[in-house]
Design a protein around this motif. Structure first.
Motif, PDB file in Angstrom:
ATOM      1  N   ALA A   1      34.483  31.170  66.617  1.00 23.37           N
ATOM      2  CA  ALA A   1      35.658  32.052  66.378  1.00 23.37           C
ATOM      3  C   ALA A   1      36.424  31.925  67.855  1.00 23.37           C
ATOM      4  CB  ALA A   1      35.111  33.273  65.941  1.00 23.37           C
TER       5      ALA A   1
ATOM      6  N   ASP B   1      39.083  37.023  67.805  1.00 22.35           N
ATOM      7  CA  ASP B   1      38.219  37.154  66.393  1.00 22.35           C
ATOM      8  C   ASP B   1      36.580  37.185  66.478  1.00 22.35           C
ATOM      9  OD1 ASP B   1      40.583  37.215  64.701  1.00 22.35           O
ATOM     10  OD2 ASP B   1      40.699  35.054  64.901  1.00 22.35           O
TER      11      ASP B   1
ATOM     12  N   GLU C   1      34.407  38.860  64.170  1.00 24.87           N
ATOM     13  CA  GLU C   1      34.142  37.881  62.926  1.00 24.87           C
ATOM     14  C   GLU C   1      32.621  37.298  63.347  1.00 24.87           C
ATOM     15  OE1 GLU C   1      35.489  37.587  59.874  1.00 24.87           O
ATOM     16  OE2 GLU C   1      36.350  39.564  60.784  1.00 24.87           O
TER      17      GLU C   1
ATOM     18  N   HIS D   1      38.037  33.391  60.775  1.00 24.01           N
ATOM     19  CA  HIS D   1      39.354  34.101  60.918  1.00 24.01           C
ATOM     20  C   HIS D   1      39.412  34.966  59.675  1.00 24.01           C
ATOM     21  CE1 HIS D   1      43.459  34.705  60.462  1.00 24.01           C
ATOM     22  NE2 HIS D   1      43.607  34.175  61.781  1.00 24.01           N
TER      23      HIS D   1
ATOM     24  N   PRO E   1      39.446  31.728  56.953  1.00 26.60           N
ATOM     25  CA  PRO E   1      38.445  30.978  57.589  1.00 26.60           C
ATOM     26  C   PRO E   1      38.341  29.604  57.169  1.00 26.60           C
ATOM     27  CG  PRO E   1      37.350  32.192  55.591  1.00 26.60           C
ATOM     28  CD  PRO E   1      38.971  32.301  55.986  1.00 26.60           C
TER      29      PRO E   1
ATOM     30  N   GLU F   1      48.432  27.201  55.980  1.00 21.91           N
ATOM     31  CA  GLU F   1      47.056  27.923  56.515  1.00 21.91           C
ATOM     32  C   GLU F   1      45.825  27.097  56.910  1.00 21.91           C
ATOM     33  OE1 GLU F   1      46.353  31.143  53.582  1.00 21.91           O
ATOM     34  OE2 GLU F   1      47.936  32.416  54.394  1.00 21.91           O
TER      35      GLU F   1
ATOM     36  N   ALA G   1      44.774  26.672  60.934  1.00 17.44           N
ATOM     37  CA  ALA G   1      43.514  26.875  61.349  1.00 17.44           C
ATOM     38  C   ALA G   1      42.773  25.698  62.112  1.00 17.44           C
ATOM     39  CB  ALA G   1      42.616  27.180  60.155  1.00 17.44           C
TER      40      ALA G   1
ATOM     41  N   THR H   1      43.948  25.564  65.538  1.00 17.96           N
ATOM     42  CA  THR H   1      43.266  26.584  66.331  1.00 17.96           C
ATOM     43  C   THR H   1      42.065  25.899  66.677  1.00 17.96           C
ATOM     44  OG1 THR H   1      44.425  28.525  65.061  1.00 17.96           O
ATOM     45  CG2 THR H   1      42.335  28.739  66.337  1.00 17.96           C
TER      46      THR H   1
END
Length: 322
Positions: free
Chosen positions: A86, A90, A93, A204, A208, A241, A245, A248
């Motif tokens: 993560a 986050d 999480e 996330h 996720p 999205e 991700a 990221t």
């Protein structure tokens, strides 16, 4: 003769288990090739019961803990574990995920860098689920189809099933009360600049992500669970999205090619657990939800045991001498 409607994941797994018990099996499938009409072709292929416990019942671990061994008799299984990470913002999480799961150990940035050098210095902490694995869903469906036919079962591709069959494994088309569709979306990225060897999960709160290596620089990404009956192609929102991700996880994914996108409707009951249901003389196996490759082996074994209870050696000798 046992007849099965549907040569998707559930139908083929049941055919395999029934053939092992010596049954004469015929499977009817409207698609022309293995996996052609199965939602399983869009699956991640993760054999990850301990990770799935984060949002699923304990039964997922009970039923899925031996899935890797079952599949390894049929198709290549990559036993590299699952690494959960993560971003720093986050980190809560990661703590929440750890509390809701088991079968993991904490890893720090040095160990993450050793396990996956591509992630060196990117994540300070993570969770490693060493006993988990993954496979290639499409290859697994082809290999399972070939294995079933080599065992003597017939698979009639391009052939609708008769009105009455012994076992129905037709997913969302089955006439079962309480069955609902859950839409899942995925993409396959080609990014030869990134070398990742095991399943990764990026936590996330909104999106996720799971990433599964497919070899040759290809990675399958997914995570969406949308309560919808729409089978239209992937939406721009979901794809954006997913891609954000992935970026990221590693910035090199910004230069990845989108090799494929897909969406499918996963059949599920209210509790998101699979069921064997007998209705009008037909046994139904349905409701695998997002756990198809993980739970199909155990559910197929249960279905086969219902239809052909395993006999003892003494029973077998009596049949031979009768």
């Amino acid at each position: 003769m046992i007849t099965i409607a549907g040569a998707g994941l559930a139908g083929l797994a049941c055919a395999f288990e029934l053939a092992q018990r010596g049954a004469a099996v015929t499977v009817y499938e409207r698609g022309e090739i293995p996996g052609d009409s199965s939602v399983a072709r869009f699956a991640g292929g993760m054999l990850a019961p301990w990770c799935e416990r984060e949002s699923a019942e304990e039964q997922v671990i009970t039923l899925g803990s031996r899935a890797s061994d079952w599949w390894s008799k049929i198709t290549p299984v990559h036993r590299r574990g699952t690494l959960v990470v993560a971003p720093a913002r986050d980190r809560a999480e990661l703590t929440r995920f750890a509390r809701r799961t088991s079968g993991h150990r904490c890893v720090d940035t040095a160990e993450i860098s050793t396990m996956e050098p591509a992630l060196a210095g990117r994540f300070a902490q993570g969770l490693f689920f060493a006993e988990e694995a993954h496979l290639d869903p499409r290859r697994a469906l082809r290999d399972l189809s070939a294995k079933v036919q080599a065992m003597g079962a017939q698979i009639r591709y391009g052939t609708p099933a008769p009105i009455r069959v012994t076992l129905d494994c037709t997913g969302m088309t089955a006439p079962l009360p309480g069955l609902r569709p859950v839409r899942g979306e995925m993409a396959v990225l080609h990014c030869p600049d990134v070398d990742i060897s095991r399943t990764l999960r990026l936590l996330h709160p909104r999106m996720p992500l799971y990433l599964v290596p497919r070899g040759d620089g290809h990675f399958m990404i997914g995570a969406t669970m949308i309560e919808s009956s729409s089978d239209r192609p992937v939406t721009l929102r979901s794809l954006s999205e997913l891609l954000n991700a992935a970026f990221t996880l590693h910035p090199a994914f910004a230069e990845a090619s989108v090799a494929e996108t897909g969406a499918g409707l996963r059949p599920a009951f209210a509790d998101n657990l699979p069921r064997l249901t007998e209705q009008d003389g037909t046994l139904y196996l349905n409701g695998l939800y997002r756990h198809g490759f993980l739970l199909a082996p155990a559910m197929a074994q249960q279905a086969a045991a219902r239809l052909i209870p395993e006999t003892t050696d003494e029973d077998h000798r009596e049949r031979q001498t009768a």
